[in-house]
Design a protein around this motif. Sequence first.
Motif, PDB file in Angstrom:
ATOM      1  N   ARG A 179       0.838  -1.205   0.000  1.00 10.82           N
ATOM      2  CA  ARG A 179       0.000   0.000   0.000  1.00 10.82           C
ATOM      3  C   ARG A 179       0.869   1.249   0.000  1.00 10.82           C
ATOM      4  O   ARG A 179       0.589   2.210  -0.717  1.00 10.82           O
ATOM      5  N   ARG A 180       1.930   1.242   0.804  1.00 13.02           N
ATOM      6  CA  ARG A 180       2.831   2.393   0.825  1.00 13.02           C
ATOM      7  C   ARG A 180       3.548   2.532  -0.510  1.00 13.02           C
ATOM      8  O   ARG A 180       3.754   3.645  -1.006  1.00 13.02           O
ATOM      9  N   ALA A 181       3.926   1.402  -1.115  1.00 16.18           N
ATOM     10  CA  ALA A 181       4.653   1.446  -2.384  1.00 16.18           C
ATOM     11  C   ALA A 181       3.768   1.965  -3.520  1.00 16.18           C
ATOM     12  O   ALA A 181       4.252   2.607  -4.455  1.00 16.18           O
ATOM     13  N   ARG A 182       2.458   1.663  -3.445  1.00 19.16           N
ATOM     14  CA  ARG A 182       1.530   2.094  -4.497  1.00 19.16           C
ATOM     15  C   ARG A 182       1.143   3.557  -4.359  1.00 19.16           C
ATOM     16  O   ARG A 182       0.618   4.145  -5.294  1.00 19.16           O
ATOM     17  N   ARG A 183       1.373   4.106  -3.201  1.00 22.42           N
ATOM     18  CA  ARG A 183       0.962   5.484  -2.957  1.00 22.42           C
ATOM     19  C   ARG A 183       1.687   6.407  -3.932  1.00 22.42           C
ATOM     20  O   ARG A 183       2.917   6.389  -4.042  1.00 22.42           O
ATOM     21  N   SER A 184       0.937   7.199  -4.658  1.00 27.96           N
ATOM     22  CA  SER A 184       1.536   8.101  -5.643  1.00 27.96           C
ATOM     23  C   SER A 184       2.425   9.112  -4.928  1.00 27.96           C
ATOM     24  O   SER A 184       1.979   9.795  -3.995  1.00 27.96           O
ATOM     25  N   PRO A 185       3.684   9.217  -5.355  1.00 29.77           N
ATOM     26  CA  PRO A 185       4.570  10.172  -4.695  1.00 29.77           C
ATOM     27  C   PRO A 185       4.115  11.604  -4.952  1.00 29.77           C
ATOM     28  O   PRO A 185       3.868  12.003  -6.089  1.00 29.77           O
ATOM     29  N   ALA A 186       3.949  12.338  -3.874  1.00 30.97           N
ATOM     30  CA  ALA A 186       3.526  13.733  -4.008  1.00 30.97           C
ATOM     31  C   ALA A 186       4.703  14.585  -4.441  1.00 30.97           C
ATOM     32  O   ALA A 186       5.859  14.283  -4.135  1.00 30.97           O
ATOM     33  N   GLY A 187       4.417  15.638  -5.185  1.00 31.30           N
ATOM     34  CA  GLY A 187       5.474  16.574  -5.543  1.00 31.30           C
ATOM     35  C   GLY A 187       6.034  17.216  -4.289  1.00 31.30           C
ATOM     36  O   GLY A 187       5.418  17.181  -3.212  1.00 31.30           O
ATOM     37  N   LEU A 188       7.187  17.820  -4.421  1.00 31.56           N
ATOM     38  CA  LEU A 188       7.880  18.390  -3.266  1.00 31.56           C
ATOM     39  C   LEU A 188       6.988  19.346  -2.483  1.00 31.56           C
ATOM     40  O   LEU A 188       6.896  19.259  -1.255  1.00 31.56           O
ATOM     41  N   GLU A 189       6.300  20.220  -3.180  1.00 28.07           N
ATOM     42  CA  GLU A 189       5.487  21.219  -2.493  1.00 28.07           C
ATOM     43  C   GLU A 189       4.230  20.623  -1.871  1.00 28.07           C
ATOM     44  O   GLU A 189       3.564  21.276  -1.072  1.00 28.07           O
ATOM     45  N   ALA A 190       3.862  19.383  -2.269  1.00 30.72           N
ATOM     46  CA  ALA A 190       2.660  18.737  -1.729  1.00 30.72           C
ATOM     47  C   ALA A 190       2.972  17.792  -0.573  1.00 30.72           C
ATOM     48  O   ALA A 190       2.066  17.156  -0.027  1.00 30.72           O
ATOM     49  N   GLN A 191       4.238  17.685  -0.203  1.00 32.51           N
ATOM     50  CA  GLN A 191       4.605  16.839   0.923  1.00 32.51           C
ATOM     51  C   GLN A 191       3.981  17.394   2.204  1.00 32.51           C
ATOM     52  O   GLN A 191       3.898  18.619   2.391  1.00 32.51           O
TER      53      GLN A 191
END
Length: 213
Positions: free
Chosen positions: A142-154
């Motif tokens: 589940r963590r691996a599938r999570r779409s990586p957020a852009g830097l400003e969306a962290q």
Amino acid sequence: MFSIEPIPGNPWPHDMMIRVDDDMQSLLELLWVREAWQLHPLGDDLPPALIDTPTAVAPAVRRSAPTSEWEAAWTHVWEEALQHAGTTPSPDLFERLQAAPNGSPDRARLLRELVGPSWREEIGDDAFTEGAEQWMQAQFERRARRSPAGLEAQPERLSLEALIEAWKCGLTTVVQIPCRGAFTRRIGPHAILVTVGTRADPERYTEALRIFC
């Protein structure tokens, strides 16, 4: 994020380093044991239920296990594991661990210093069924599938002002657990515990970070 020199226009302090740990095995195992075995440990400050409810152990298996002993032990093991989660490892710990001979008492001591107290170490492996491995694997996927957020969306960027203030008060580590609702705790001089839902919500995360100071 960390840089040697300030970066013009970057609001993140160049010398601020924050570690986020959302996969602390000792805490995940304790949370799985509590719910899969349907334990009801006593305590005034225990974490809420998991978001992803594990499959319960079969009643016949549960009746044959020392669940009353496990229930009595759960709270103090959780408190010890949480206390360790709030500590900062010695800067040279990994170097000393690599230098220690395999199988030596020194290496065992250093490993425990790194990993900390756990259910397996204090109670044993009997509580861990095949379901535990499957649940852990599902969390990893589940963590691996999570779409990586852009830097400003962290999350840390979205709550940057509160994060900076917490960092100035000593915060270096954010520990996240996959539990429902809110459960924010300062767990040491340099660490805070939050739920996945709290960290995902900028308003709630900002409020959580503000309790650190």
